[in-house]
Design an enzyme around this catalytic site. Structure first.
Site, mmCIF file in Angstrom:
data_model
loop_
_atom_site.group_PDB
_atom_site.id
_atom_site.type_symbol
_atom_site.label_atom_id
_atom_site.label_comp_id
_atom_site.label_asym_id
_atom_site.label_seq_id
_atom_site.Cartn_x
_atom_site.Cartn_y
_atom_site.Cartn_z
ATOM 1 N N ARG A 526 0.771 -0.932 0.138
ATOM 2 C CA ARG A 526 0.192 0.128 -0.142
ATOM 3 C C ARG A 526 1.054 1.180 -0.314
ATOM 4 N NH1 ARG A 526 -3.139 0.124 5.193
ATOM 5 N NH2 ARG A 526 -1.182 -0.253 6.398
ATOM 6 N N SER A 587 8.494 -4.998 6.022
ATOM 7 C CA SER A 587 8.683 -6.069 7.050
ATOM 8 C C SER A 587 9.432 -6.803 6.949
ATOM 9 C CB SER A 587 6.771 -5.959 7.134
ATOM 10 O OG SER A 587 6.400 -4.673 7.222
ATOM 11 N N ASP A 641 7.573 -3.178 10.607
ATOM 12 C CA ASP A 641 6.093 -2.720 10.863
ATOM 13 C C ASP A 641 5.868 -3.118 12.241
ATOM 14 O OD1 ASP A 641 6.936 -5.579 10.593
ATOM 15 O OD2 ASP A 641 4.468 -6.762 9.783
HETATM 16 MG MG MG Z 1 1.141 -6.692 8.781
#
Ligand code: MG
Ligand code: ADP
Length: 916
Positions: A526, A587, A641
């Site tokens: 995103r 992440s 993250d």
């Molecule tokens: Mg996630």
């Protein structure tokens, strides 16, 4: 007068509806813990939790205590769907003095019958070795049963009155007696005690069609059915179903049937040995129907409506009019010759008109009996339909007994009337033969099948069940690995990398500005814009697809694609003219050397773009922006993250100093003292440490916990041997672990009746979200009910339908019991995941407490991840276990909303604030 008598036997449909309602109310009363003791319809639990599935095989002995007789029976089942059981039986007369003598003598007598029977019927060719022979005991007296093989006699009836038995466990009495009268070479063991109605249900369950209701329409009347176990509040069983013996013969004993009793019913009742009791049974049981006709005829004779001018005194004699007479009269279709013959043998001199009238009366009496059976059945069907939250119910009903066998219209009435009263239910009648004998063998066989199955299930699942000691050990190992990861010298060999993040502060609420954020490494890629103002945070975002070709292509392709997405987003959001600071949530494990400098250590979660490992990810992104000549952004921070999650929650709760992710993967971060971080210069203040705990155990320290299933799952991943802790916990793997267990269980014939299940061979076909759906059905958290009964009722139907849908998708032909077992598997796997996660967190919070020299630490964990958020038990199990493992820490969990977006922006903002 005749018409009036006939009318009194016919009950209008509206009245039947009311009666059905009463029956349902009484059933609930009988099942409820509070009202059970006073209930007329007793609803006795039988501890029979399964119907035969056709795989039962072997020799089963049955002993049935009948009126004046002991019946012994040897049933051989062949595992052929119970289509052709072989049976041998023998009857032994029971002397009157034994029926009324000492209890011990009765059970000794029964045991001797068994010994004699076995000696006569089985040729012992077992060459001396002892043979186990399970025995089912049909004991048709009112008992307080507490297990399948434990039942205290409450009271004798039917002419029995042996001393010293009431209040004792009759199974034990029989077991003891048979030990003192051994039947070499057989070792007889009483494994089940049951009532005859249950037997009927069990004989009717053939391969592929379970029978879940049984009705005995005989001298007495009774019905049993498979109820949802959690509704049987008089037992502790909450999972699956249990057969409930309704004992509906006593329905109406509290007066609910008063308005349908005829004067003739009253006479029958008054003359009976137990006036006022078993009122329903006295209207429908064949023991009473002859009497009912007799009393009707007495009344009509007195009113001069029948037998006028002849002597009908013979009718005064109790019992002259038998059920057989009634049936013969009812079933005599052509003319009245037979009716006349019967009445004449009784000593009556009927006119032609008398014969017709007697026939009408008999028909009315048996038709009413059938109608009332149908009403009771309708109550049970509707109850089953409602409590299973079904829109419609299809069910097989086993029926047995004199009324059923002798009255041809019985089935027709049963079906048509129950259909009128319960149109949502569809019953199929299965006639049963010798329910009490054959059925008892079935109960015994099923009980053995279940206990054998239970043993194997426990064997399969045992390695996945962790003790408290196991968890304490995991906690200690995690602590050890944390220390190693933080140490300058030991860091390189630690499985928990403890990566510095260069984030030194959590938010204090004064941060402001507009920021871009990228979120890469979760389920979706995103791009976001985050506006932080005094009034709070607003965001806009867009999801972009990263095609697998790019995920696994070259690094340049990957980062070019990312820049294309950013440009697209800024264009759509009208943000092209500004140069915005960008926080990059990435992440994957990185060796961070500054807030905006991070070397990728390894790809995880399906990424494998070439030329990236060992490189500075921020630089790769900047290079791509240069190639694309994009100037509208400036990368200021790379954020894991977990850190984003901690920061996002920290904006709302200053105590939030831990971040936890349990989604596709699992990881955690927390605020560590700089003086403990050997891998970064400086001793002042704190730094957030990205633990990368998913790799915990990669050095072998958790090997003792890995099961066969874990190893198979690990081997089929793109990174075998890596991320071993994560593979026990996170969403990407739990479904796979369950699938591997189901495969083994199928192989061991514990599921799907041993039929192979090809669809289950497909990797990832069993999704982790299925665990959530399956466990929600009457979910429990470590034995405590998670949902209130009301919630269970409303969610149950939906969840059951969803399970159906899942099973259909998997092309699994799962029975109800299969789904109960599948749920146990899911619970075991998700519980272990939550417990291990808790052990890891316990190590973290305990370390933080010690760091700060506190007796008691209060801290908040910011959590993200769909598994944590949507699984019905995971968070509860995690929190419960954590409390147990770290009793001196008071840990609050705060769900993060869009941690990776908001968090990345906040890291950028906090850096901004700290710099100024
Ligand atoms: Mg996630
Ligand atoms: P990520 O960790 O990739 O950012 P999520 O937090 O959304 O993404 O986690 C996705 C994982 O959550 C998937 O691997 C999936 O297995 C699992 N998942 C999705 N739906 C559910 C659910 N209803 N219950 C439990 N787990 C789920």
């Amino acid at each position: 007068q005749i018409q009036r008598a006939l009318r009194s036997f016919s009950i209008p449909l509206e009245r039947l509806h009311v009666m059905k309602g009463h029956m349902m109310q009484d059933m609930c009363k009988g099942l409820s813990r509070q009202t059970h003791a006073q209930a007329k319809v007793r609803m006795l639990p039988t501890y029979i939790c399964s119907t035969p599935n056709g795989t039962e095989k072997g020799n089963f002995l049955v002993v049935e205590l009948c009126q004046n007789q002991v019946r012994t029976l040897l049933v051989t089942l062949y595992g052929d769907g119970n289509m052709s059981p072989q049976m041998v039986y023998k009857l032994y007369d029971l002397p009157e003095d034994i029926m009324q003598g000492e209890g011990e003598a009765l059970f000794d007598f029964i045991a001797q019958c068994v010994t004699q029977f076995l000696a006569e019927t089985i040729s012992s060719d077992t060459n001396g070795s002892e043979q186990y022979l399970p025995l089912g005991f049909v004991f048709p007296f009112t008992c307080q049963q507490t297990q399948l093989d434990k039942a205290e006699l409450l009271s004798w009836s039917k002419g029995f009155s042996c001393s010293g038995v009431v209040g004792k466990d009759v199974v034990q009495l029989l077991q003891k007696a048979s030990q003192s009268a051994p039947s070499q070479p057989y070792h007889v063991e009483v494994v089940a005690l049951m009532n005859d109605t249950v037997g009927t249900m069990m004989t009717c369950s053939m391969e592929g069609r379970a029978c879940e209701v049984a009705m005995v329409a005989d001298k007495g009347s009774n019905c049993c059915f498979m109820a949802e176990a959690y509704l049987v509040e008089t037992t502790d069983e909450t999972s699956g179903r249990m057969c409930v013996n309704t004992e509906w013969g006593c329905f109406g004993d509290d007066g609910t049937l008063n308005d349908v009793f005829t004067p003739y019913d009253e006479s029958v009742d008054e003359e009976s040995s137990n006036p006022g009791e078993k009122r329903f049974e006295k209207m429908v049981g064949t023991l009473y129907l002859g009497e009912l006709v007799r009393h009707t005829l007495i009344a009509l004779t007195a009113e001069k409506a029948v037998f006028t001018g002849t002597n009908a005194a013979v009718l005064k004699e109790k019992g002259v009019f038998t059920m057989q007479h009634v049936l013969d009269i009812v079933n005599n279709e052509d003319g009245i010759t037979e009716v006349r013959r019967i009445l004449e043998t009784l000593g009556l001199q009927p006119s032609e008109r008398d014969c017709g009238r007697v026939q009408q009366i008999c028909r009315a009496v048996v038709a009413r009996a059938a109608t009332l059976h149908a009403t009771g059945l309708a109550a049970i069907l509707s109850y089953m339909c409602q409590t299973r939250d079904l829109e419609s119910l299809m069910v097989n009903v086993g029926v047995e007994g004199e009324l059923h066998a002798g009255y041809p219209r019985f089935e027709e009435i049963l079906l048509s009337v129950s259909r009128l009263l319960s149109p949502e239910c569809m019953a199929t009648i299965l006639p049963s033969r010798d329910g009490s004998g054959r059925g008892a063998a079935m109960v015994t066989a099923v009980a053995l099948r279940l206990s054998a199955q239970r043993r194997v299930v426990d064997e399969v699942l045992a390695p996945l069940r962790l003790s408290r000691d196991d968890l304490v050990k995991v906690q200690a190992l995690m602590r050890e690995e944390m220390e190693r990861g933080l140490g300058k010298e030991t860091n390189a060999s630690a499985s928990v990398r403890m990566l510095p993040t260069y984030v030194n502060h959590t938010p204090d609420g004064t941060e402001q500005g507009d920021f871009l954020a990228l979120d890469l490494g979760g389920t979706n890629f995103r791009v976001l814009v985050v506006r932080i103002t005094e009034d709070g945070i607003t965001m806009a975002s867009e999801i972009y697809v990263i095609p697998v070709g790019i995920m696994q292509g070259t690094g340049e392709e990957l980062f070019d694609h990312i820049i294309d997405c950013i440009i697209d987003f800024q264009t759509k959001q009208n943000l092209v003219t500004q140069m915005l600071p960008l926080g990059f949530t990435f992440s994957f494990p990185c060796q961070q050397v500054g807030l905006d400098k991070a070397l990728l250590l390894t790809w995880t979660k399906g990424f494998s773009a070439s030329g990236c490992v060992g490189q500075d990810v921020v630089q790769l992104l900047r290079d791509a922006a240069k190639r694309k000549r994009h100037l509208g952004m400036q990368v200021v921070a790379l954020v894991n993250d977990t850190v984003g999650t901690m920061m996002a929650c920290g904006y709302d709760d200053p105590k939030c100093e831990i971040g936890l992710i349990v989604g596709t993967g699992t990881n955690a971060c927390y605020m560590e003292e700089m003086k403990n971080v050997g891998t970064v210069e400086g001793d002042q203040g704190r730094m957030c440490i990205n633990m990368e705990w998913g790799a915990f155990g990669d050095n072998g320290c958790l090997d003792h916990l890995f099961t066969h299933f874990d190893k198979v799952v690990d081997e089929s991943t793109i990174n075998p041997g890596k991320q071993r802790f994560e593979k026990l916990i996170s969403g990407m793997y739990l479904g796979e672990i369950v699938r591997q267990i189901l495969l083994v269980m199928t192989e061991k014939e514990l599921l799907f009746q041993g039929k192979p299940c090809p669809k289950l061979q497909t990797k990832d076909i069993f999704k982790t979200k299925f665990l959530s759906t399956i466990e929600l059905v009457m979910g429990t958290v470590m034995g405590t009910p998670l949902l209130t009964m009301a919630l269970v009722r409303s969610s149950n139907g939906l969840a059951l339908r969803q399970i159906r849908a899942i099973l259909n998708e998997l092309e699994l032909d799962a029975s109800f019991e299969d789904s109960v077992l599948m749920r146990e598997v899911c619970q075991t796997v998700s519980l272990r995941a939550a417990q291990l996660c808790a052990a890891g967190l316990a190590a973290v919070v305990e370390k933080m407490r010690e760091n700060r020299g506190l007796n008691q630490l209060s801290v908040t964990v910011g959590v993200d991840g769909t598994l944590y958020k949507l699984h019905p038990c995971f968070s509860n199990n995690l929190q419960k276990t954590l409390k147990d493992l770290a009793p001196n820490c008071n840990v609050t969990f705060l769900l993060s909303e869009d941690g990776s977006g908001k968090g990345a922006a906040l890291v950028a903002a906090v850096a901004d604030r700290a710099a100024n």
